[in-house]
Scaffold this motif. Structure first.
Motif, short mmCIF file in Angstrom:
data_model
loop_
_atom_site.label_atom_id
_atom_site.label_comp_id
_atom_site.label_asym_id
_atom_site.label_seq_id
_atom_site.Cartn_x
_atom_site.Cartn_y
_atom_site.Cartn_z
N ARG A 50 -54.52 -41.61 -1.19
CA ARG A 50 -53.20 -41.15 -1.61
C ARG A 50 -53.17 -39.63 -1.73
N PRO A 51 -52.10 -38.99 -1.27
CA PRO A 51 -52.02 -37.54 -1.41
C PRO A 51 -51.91 -37.14 -2.87
N SER A 52 -52.51 -36.02 -3.20
CA SER A 52 -52.44 -35.53 -4.57
C SER A 52 -51.26 -34.59 -4.74
N GLY A 53 -50.66 -34.60 -5.93
CA GLY A 53 -49.57 -33.69 -6.20
C GLY A 53 -48.27 -34.12 -5.53
N ASP A 54 -47.29 -33.25 -5.56
CA ASP A 54 -45.99 -33.51 -4.95
C ASP A 54 -46.08 -33.13 -3.48
N GLU A 55 -46.42 -34.10 -2.63
CA GLU A 55 -46.66 -33.81 -1.23
C GLU A 55 -45.40 -33.36 -0.51
N ALA A 56 -44.24 -33.92 -0.90
CA ALA A 56 -42.99 -33.54 -0.25
C ALA A 56 -42.66 -32.07 -0.50
N ALA A 57 -42.84 -31.63 -1.75
CA ALA A 57 -42.58 -30.23 -2.07
C ALA A 57 -43.55 -29.31 -1.35
N LEU A 58 -44.82 -29.71 -1.29
CA LEU A 58 -45.81 -28.91 -0.59
C LEU A 58 -45.49 -28.83 0.90
N ALA A 59 -45.04 -29.94 1.48
CA ALA A 59 -44.69 -29.95 2.90
C ALA A 59 -43.53 -28.99 3.18
N ASN A 60 -42.54 -28.97 2.29
CA ASN A 60 -41.41 -28.05 2.47
C ASN A 60 -41.86 -26.60 2.37
N GLY A 91 -57.97 -26.38 2.40
CA GLY A 91 -59.12 -26.98 3.07
C GLY A 91 -59.47 -28.32 2.48
N HIS A 92 -59.39 -28.42 1.15
CA HIS A 92 -59.64 -29.70 0.48
C HIS A 92 -58.61 -30.74 0.88
N ARG A 93 -57.35 -30.34 0.96
CA ARG A 93 -56.30 -31.29 1.36
C ARG A 93 -56.56 -31.83 2.76
N LEU A 94 -56.92 -30.94 3.68
CA LEU A 94 -57.20 -31.37 5.04
C LEU A 94 -58.44 -32.26 5.08
N LEU A 95 -59.46 -31.91 4.31
CA LEU A 95 -60.68 -32.71 4.27
C LEU A 95 -60.39 -34.12 3.77
N ASP A 96 -59.57 -34.24 2.73
CA ASP A 96 -59.20 -35.56 2.22
C ASP A 96 -58.38 -36.34 3.23
N PRO A 142 -55.17 -36.98 14.53
CA PRO A 142 -53.96 -36.19 14.84
C PRO A 142 -52.68 -37.02 14.82
N VAL A 143 -52.78 -38.30 15.20
CA VAL A 143 -51.60 -39.16 15.14
C VAL A 143 -51.13 -39.31 13.70
N VAL A 144 -52.09 -39.47 12.79
CA VAL A 144 -51.75 -39.60 11.37
C VAL A 144 -51.17 -38.29 10.84
N LEU A 145 -51.79 -37.17 11.19
CA LEU A 145 -51.32 -35.88 10.70
C LEU A 145 -49.92 -35.55 11.20
N LEU A 146 -49.66 -35.91 12.46
CA LEU A 146 -48.35 -35.61 13.06
C LEU A 146 -47.33 -36.71 12.84
N ALA A 158 -50.73 -42.40 21.11
CA ALA A 158 -49.94 -41.37 21.80
C ALA A 158 -50.82 -40.24 22.32
N VAL A 159 -51.81 -39.83 21.53
CA VAL A 159 -52.69 -38.73 21.95
C VAL A 159 -53.50 -39.16 23.17
N ILE A 160 -54.03 -40.37 23.15
CA ILE A 160 -54.82 -40.87 24.28
C ILE A 160 -53.97 -40.94 25.54
N ARG A 161 -52.75 -41.46 25.42
CA ARG A 161 -51.86 -41.56 26.59
C ARG A 161 -51.58 -40.17 27.17
N ALA A 162 -51.40 -39.18 26.31
CA ALA A 162 -51.12 -37.83 26.79
C ALA A 162 -52.33 -37.21 27.47
#
Length: 322
Positions: free
Chosen positions: A79-89, A167-172, A286-290, A297-301
């Motif tokens: 599960r993402p930590s903190g308010d992920e929607a606010a961080l994404a914005n 970096g920690h967020r990406l690692l998780d 990358p599919v999860v991140l995007l 999708a990545v493999i097909r591309a």
């Protein structure tokens, strides 16, 4: 002389930092995962020294740690930590503000790695004496990563703790997939040491005419792609196929140039990486991140690129290796 030890210590310290943040967020399984993983980076030299003196329990403890990592990966809280929607914005607003300048630090990593590696291999003698030339590429990558972080902080105006938290967020987000390159490279060494290459050589001798140069070359090329697709990384497939086909048939029997065969052969293996979900860190994460709707999708591309690259590499092996 600069060795890999400081690089390993930096990685270990960052993993401990990630473990502390996950523990504070009550994600105990993920915290334990990164804490266990940090130990070989922080105590690797001590483990090797103990093994040289006949003390095997540290290495055995690392084996238990690998099993524990598998358990932690299965039960880890993603599960993402903190308010992920606010961080994404916030991140989206910063990306719009910075524009293409964001790509600068990322592009610096391969550029600085190449320059440092070439300088320590072919530069003046005093410069070569500063770095352990046997590990110059990995040391160069570590230096490049630190330089890229410094430039990224300068470009974005962020503080270093922001870089560490991102970096920690990406690692998780990557989770266990971050370990795949290391584990698969180890798997290839295990396969080579246990005689899988010899078994492949015996099988190939039965299936194809080993006196035919083109037949051996095609068996090597298709084999390394297939093994890469099965195991997820050419690091694992390369030692097996080189031991089974590359060295005994192509180099020793047909006179292939080992350096050309090794370099282009490894690149040929990565055609399989482009085609397999087993390479989760490249093709699934990358599919999860995007947040793509199609998990493949990545493999097909990448499929057309993989096929064209495979044909080109086989042609280059035929023209350059013999």
């Amino acid at each position: 002389m600069l060795t890999l030890e400081p690089v390993y210590l930096l990685i270990g310290a960052f993993l401990l930092f990630a473990a502390a943040l996950d523990l504070r967020s009550r994600r105990r399984a993920m915290s334990a995962f990164w804490a266990i993983l940090s130990l070989p980076f922080l105590a690797g030299e001590a483990i090797l020294a103990a093994a040289r003196h006949g003390t095997h329990w540290p290495a055995q403890a690392m084996g238990i740690g690998v099993i524990a990592l598998g358990v932690m990966a299965a039960v880890g809280d993603r599960r993402p930590s903190g308010d992920e929607a606010a961080l994404a914005n916030t991140r989206e607003a910063e990306a719009i503000r910075l524009g293409n300048r964001l790509f600068g630090p990322a592009l610096l990593i391969p550029l600085v790695t190449l320059l440092v590696a070439l300088a320590t291999q072919y530069g003046p003698a005093p410069l070569r004496a500063l770095v352990d030339t046997k590990q110059s590429t990995l040391i160069a990558l570590g230096i490049a990563s630190v330089v890229a972080l410094a430039v990224a902080l300068r470009v974005t105006g962020a503080r270093i703790d922001s870089g560490l938290h991102e970096g920690h967020r990406l690692l998780d987000t990557l989770g266990w997939a971050a370990l795949l390159p290391m584990l698969l490279a180890t798997l290839g060494s295990v396969f080579a040491a246990t005689g899988v290459g010899d078994a492949i050589a015996a099988l190939v001798a039965v299936v194809i005419p080993i006196d035919s140069r083109i037949a051996c070359l095609l068996a090597f090329a298709f084999g390394i792609v297939l093994f890469t697709a099965i195991m997820g990384n050419a690091f694992a497939a390369f030692p097996v196929l080189m031991a089974g086909i590359g060295l005994p048939l192509l180099v020793q029997r047909h006179g292939a140039h080992p350096a050309v065969l090794g370099s282009i052969g490894m690149l040929t293996g990565y055609c399989g990486t482009l085609l397999t979900p087993m390479a989760a860190n490249f093709n699934i994460v990358p599919v999860v991140l995007l947040e793509l709707p199609d998990q493949y999708a990545v493999i097909r591309a990448q499929l057309p690129t993989a096929l064209v690259l495979f044909v080109v590499n086989v042609a280059l092996l035929w023209l350059l290796a013999f």
